[in-house]
Scaffold this motif. Sequence first.
Motif, PDB file in Angstrom:
ATOM      1  N   ALA A 156       0.829  -1.203   0.000  1.00  7.23           N
ATOM      2  CA  ALA A 156       0.000   0.000   0.000  1.00  7.23           C
ATOM      3  C   ALA A 156       0.858   1.246   0.000  1.00  7.23           C
ATOM      4  O   ALA A 156       1.932   1.269   0.606  1.00  7.23           O
ATOM      5  N   HIS A 157       0.345   2.293  -0.677  1.00  2.01           N
ATOM      6  CA  HIS A 157       1.061   3.565  -0.674  1.00  2.01           C
ATOM      7  C   HIS A 157       0.131   4.769  -0.540  1.00  2.01           C
ATOM      8  O   HIS A 157       0.612   5.904  -0.458  1.00  2.01           O
ATOM      9  N   LYS A 158      -1.194   4.533  -0.523  1.00  2.00           N
ATOM     10  CA  LYS A 158      -2.107   5.673  -0.396  1.00  2.00           C
ATOM     11  C   LYS A 158      -3.466   5.183   0.083  1.00  2.00           C
ATOM     12  O   LYS A 158      -3.752   3.990   0.090  1.00  2.00           O
ATOM     13  N   ASP A 159      -4.310   6.142   0.485  1.00  2.00           N
ATOM     14  CA  ASP A 159      -5.727   5.924   0.801  1.00  2.00           C
ATOM     15  C   ASP A 159      -5.930   4.906   1.921  1.00  2.00           C
ATOM     16  O   ASP A 159      -6.272   3.744   1.685  1.00  2.00           O
ATOM     17  N   ILE A 160      -5.740   5.355   3.157  1.00  2.00           N
ATOM     18  CA  ILE A 160      -5.861   4.474   4.312  1.00  2.00           C
ATOM     19  C   ILE A 160      -7.258   3.905   4.444  1.00  2.00           C
ATOM     20  O   ILE A 160      -7.433   2.751   4.884  1.00  2.00           O
ATOM     21  N   ASP A 161      -8.284   4.651   4.049  1.00  2.00           N
ATOM     22  CA  ASP A 161      -9.654   4.143   4.174  1.00  2.00           C
ATOM     23  C   ASP A 161      -9.893   2.966   3.226  1.00  2.00           C
ATOM     24  O   ASP A 161     -10.513   1.970   3.612  1.00  2.00           O
ATOM     25  N   GLN A 162      -9.411   3.083   1.994  1.00  2.87           N
ATOM     26  CA  GLN A 162      -9.560   1.984   1.051  1.00  2.87           C
ATOM     27  C   GLN A 162      -8.757   0.769   1.508  1.00  2.87           C
ATOM     28  O   GLN A 162      -9.215  -0.374   1.418  1.00  2.87           O
ATOM     29  N   LEU A 163      -7.556   1.007   2.008  1.00  2.00           N
ATOM     30  CA  LEU A 163      -6.735  -0.081   2.527  1.00  2.00           C
ATOM     31  C   LEU A 163      -7.436  -0.782   3.682  1.00  2.00           C
ATOM     32  O   LEU A 163      -7.522  -2.029   3.721  1.00  2.00           O
ATOM     33  N   ASN A 164      -7.955  -0.030   4.625  1.00  4.15           N
ATOM     34  CA  ASN A 164      -8.609  -0.640   5.786  1.00  4.15           C
ATOM     35  C   ASN A 164      -9.881  -1.375   5.403  1.00  4.15           C
ATOM     36  O   ASN A 164     -10.232  -2.386   6.023  1.00  4.15           O
ATOM     37  N   ALA A 165     -10.574  -0.885   4.369  1.00  4.06           N
ATOM     38  CA  ALA A 165     -11.759  -1.594   3.895  1.00  4.06           C
ATOM     39  C   ALA A 165     -11.382  -2.960   3.330  1.00  4.06           C
ATOM     40  O   ALA A 165     -12.098  -3.958   3.526  1.00  4.06           O
ATOM     41  N   LEU A 166     -10.246  -3.033   2.625  1.00  3.91           N
ATOM     42  CA  LEU A 166      -9.779  -4.317   2.100  1.00  3.91           C
ATOM     43  C   LEU A 166      -9.392  -5.257   3.250  1.00  3.91           C
ATOM     44  O   LEU A 166      -9.745  -6.443   3.236  1.00  3.91           O
ATOM     45  N   VAL A 167      -8.677  -4.738   4.240  1.00  3.73           N
ATOM     46  CA  VAL A 167      -8.312  -5.569   5.392  1.00  3.73           C
ATOM     47  C   VAL A 167      -9.570  -6.070   6.095  1.00  3.73           C
ATOM     48  O   VAL A 167      -9.675  -7.257   6.445  1.00  3.73           O
ATOM     49  N   ALA A 168     -10.547  -5.188   6.284  1.00  2.00           N
ATOM     50  CA  ALA A 168     -11.792  -5.581   6.953  1.00  2.00           C
ATOM     51  C   ALA A 168     -12.519  -6.674   6.175  1.00  2.00           C
ATOM     52  O   ALA A 168     -13.081  -7.603   6.760  1.00  2.00           O
ATOM     53  N   ALA A 169     -12.498  -6.572   4.847  1.00  2.00           N
ATOM     54  CA  ALA A 169     -13.165  -7.583   4.022  1.00  2.00           C
ATOM     55  C   ALA A 169     -12.510  -8.950   4.169  1.00  2.00           C
ATOM     56  O   ALA A 169     -13.160  -9.980   3.956  1.00  2.00           O
ATOM     57  N   LEU A 170     -11.244  -8.982   4.534  1.00  4.66           N
ATOM     58  CA  LEU A 170     -10.498 -10.242   4.652  1.00  4.66           C
ATOM     59  C   LEU A 170     -10.410 -10.727   6.098  1.00  4.66           C
ATOM     60  O   LEU A 170      -9.685 -11.692   6.376  1.00  4.66           O
ATOM     61  N   CYS A 171     -11.117 -10.084   6.998  1.00  7.49           N
ATOM     62  CA  CYS A 171     -11.125 -10.537   8.389  1.00  7.49           C
ATOM     63  C   CYS A 171     -11.840 -11.888   8.481  1.00  7.49           C
ATOM     64  O   CYS A 171     -13.029 -12.003   8.158  1.00  7.49           O
ATOM     65  N   ASP A 172     -11.107 -12.895   8.901  1.00  8.69           N
ATOM     66  CA  ASP A 172     -11.634 -14.258   8.949  1.00  8.69           C
ATOM     67  C   ASP A 172     -10.702 -15.074   9.836  1.00  8.69           C
ATOM     68  O   ASP A 172      -9.480 -14.857   9.815  1.00  8.69           O
ATOM     69  N   PRO A 173     -11.227 -16.011  10.625  1.00  9.28           N
ATOM     70  CA  PRO A 173     -10.348 -16.819  11.489  1.00  9.28           C
ATOM     71  C   PRO A 173      -9.277 -17.597  10.726  1.00  9.28           C
ATOM     72  O   PRO A 173      -8.226 -17.921  11.306  1.00  9.28           O
ATOM     73  N   ASP A 174      -9.520 -17.875   9.445  1.00 14.86           N
ATOM     74  CA  ASP A 174      -8.559 -18.646   8.655  1.00 14.86           C
ATOM     75  C   ASP A 174      -7.634 -17.771   7.811  1.00 14.86           C
ATOM     76  O   ASP A 174      -6.818 -18.298   7.049  1.00 14.86           O
ATOM     77  N   PHE A 175      -7.758 -16.458   7.926  1.00 16.51           N
ATOM     78  CA  PHE A 175      -6.948 -15.537   7.135  1.00 16.51           C
ATOM     79  C   PHE A 175      -6.062 -14.699   8.059  1.00 16.51           C
ATOM     80  O   PHE A 175      -6.510 -14.219   9.108  1.00 16.51           O
ATOM     81  N   THR A 176      -4.825 -14.500   7.639  1.00 16.92           N
ATOM     82  CA  THR A 176      -3.913 -13.565   8.304  1.00 16.92           C
ATOM     83  C   THR A 176      -3.471 -12.543   7.270  1.00 16.92           C
ATOM     84  O   THR A 176      -3.100 -12.917   6.150  1.00 16.92           O
ATOM     85  N   VAL A 177      -3.543 -11.274   7.632  1.00 16.34           N
ATOM     86  CA  VAL A 177      -3.256 -10.193   6.698  1.00 16.34           C
ATOM     87  C   VAL A 177      -2.016  -9.428   7.138  1.00 16.34           C
ATOM     88  O   VAL A 177      -1.928  -8.956   8.289  1.00 16.34           O
ATOM     89  N   TYR A 178      -1.061  -9.314   6.221  1.00 22.86           N
ATOM     90  CA  TYR A 178       0.130  -8.482   6.413  1.00 22.86           C
ATOM     91  C   TYR A 178       0.053  -7.301   5.451  1.00 22.86           C
ATOM     92  O   TYR A 178      -0.447  -7.441   4.327  1.00 22.86           O
ATOM     93  N   VAL A 179       0.567  -6.159   5.898  1.00 20.00           N
ATOM     94  CA  VAL A 179       0.564  -4.953   5.070  1.00 20.00           C
ATOM     95  C   VAL A 179       1.959  -4.350   5.054  1.00 20.00           C
ATOM     96  O   VAL A 179       2.564  -4.136   6.122  1.00 20.00           O
ATOM     97  N   HIS A 180       2.460  -4.102   3.849  1.00 17.26           N
ATOM     98  CA  HIS A 180       3.681  -3.319   3.700  1.00 17.26           C
ATOM     99  C   HIS A 180       3.293  -1.909   3.289  1.00 17.26           C
ATOM    100  O   HIS A 180       2.671  -1.696   2.243  1.00 17.26           O
ATOM    101  N   LEU A 181       3.655  -0.931   4.111  1.00 16.87           N
ATOM    102  CA  LEU A 181       3.387   0.477   3.832  1.00 16.87           C
ATOM    103  C   LEU A 181       4.632   1.101   3.214  1.00 16.87           C
ATOM    104  O   LEU A 181       5.711   1.080   3.830  1.00 16.87           O
ATOM    105  N   ASP A 182       4.497   1.621   2.015  1.00 19.17           N
ATOM    106  CA  ASP A 182       5.596   2.313   1.355  1.00 19.17           C
ATOM    107  C   ASP A 182       6.156   3.377   2.306  1.00 19.17           C
ATOM    108  O   ASP A 182       5.410   4.195   2.854  1.00 19.17           O
ATOM    109  N   ARG A 183       7.471   3.332   2.498  1.00 20.13           N
ATOM    110  CA  ARG A 183       8.098   4.220   3.493  1.00 20.13           C
ATOM    111  C   ARG A 183       7.898   5.688   3.175  1.00 20.13           C
ATOM    112  O   ARG A 183       7.797   6.522   4.083  1.00 20.13           O
TER     113      ARG A 183
END
Length: 286
Positions: free
Chosen positions: A9-36
């Motif tokens: 990710a490099h922009k738009d925290i709301d869009q990023l968080n919406a994607l993370v929220a969509a993938l919230c699941d006991p069988d899913f683990t989400v990692y995010v790399h934020l462009d420095r």
Amino acid sequence: MKQVFLICAHKDIDQLNALVAALCDPDFTVYVHLDRKSALDPAALHPSARQVAPRIDVRWGGFSQVNATLVSLRQILHEQPEFDKVIFLSAQDFPLLPNALLKRELMRLKDRELLETAPIRPGGWNVGFRYQFFYREGGGRLERLACGLANRVLRASGRRRSMPDGFVPHGGSSWWALSRDCLAEVLRLADAYPRLMRFMRTVQCPDEMLFQTLVMHSRFAGRVLSDNFRYVQWPEQGARNPKVLDAGDFERIRASNAHFCRKLDSQASAGLLPVLVQWKESRAAA
């Protein structure tokens, strides 16, 4: 079966968080790399996401894109001893399947490496210029001049660079879903062939070449399914970036077999996003 999602990710925290929220699941683990270099505030990231460290300053078309991915993968494999695949996404992706259906699809494909790939050659993917000439990411004026001079010498002499150590160049989309064992082998090969990694620092768009080249060189080549299950639309005139999807693309997205579509923008895709959400919810209820 556990799945890991890696989002760059490099922009738009709301869009990023919406994607993370969509993938919230006991069988899913989400990692995010934020462009420095981005303005994204790590403190504002969705609490269920795990942040990659260190953060890399990512530049389009350069080795920094590969470096950010490799750093992320090393952290994931260190922290996650058991999972099926890493699904590599950008923050401008949208999941087209409800999580239960996505899990079933990934289970169906558990013995395959989902990697769009083709040999880089005439008759294959004809982008040999990307590695046959030198490409410089950043650097000062003298370094850029040296790079340009080296390329002029290659053109004048009719010579072209080739990959070291007998590697056969392959390429394709930089978005993929690869098994834990396959990624462990990719990292092993990256460590075992430092000359190849130095070479990749001087090619254009190595993120669309390194993983394909390493996987097709490995014992996992026979498991590759050359389909990453992403819906992407490229402008007919040709462009270096895919089209930002809008409401007019919905029927084509729905007719695809894609797990994700890209790329979406919270403003330019404002008419498409609620339609996709409604369609996805209807699939969950079916």
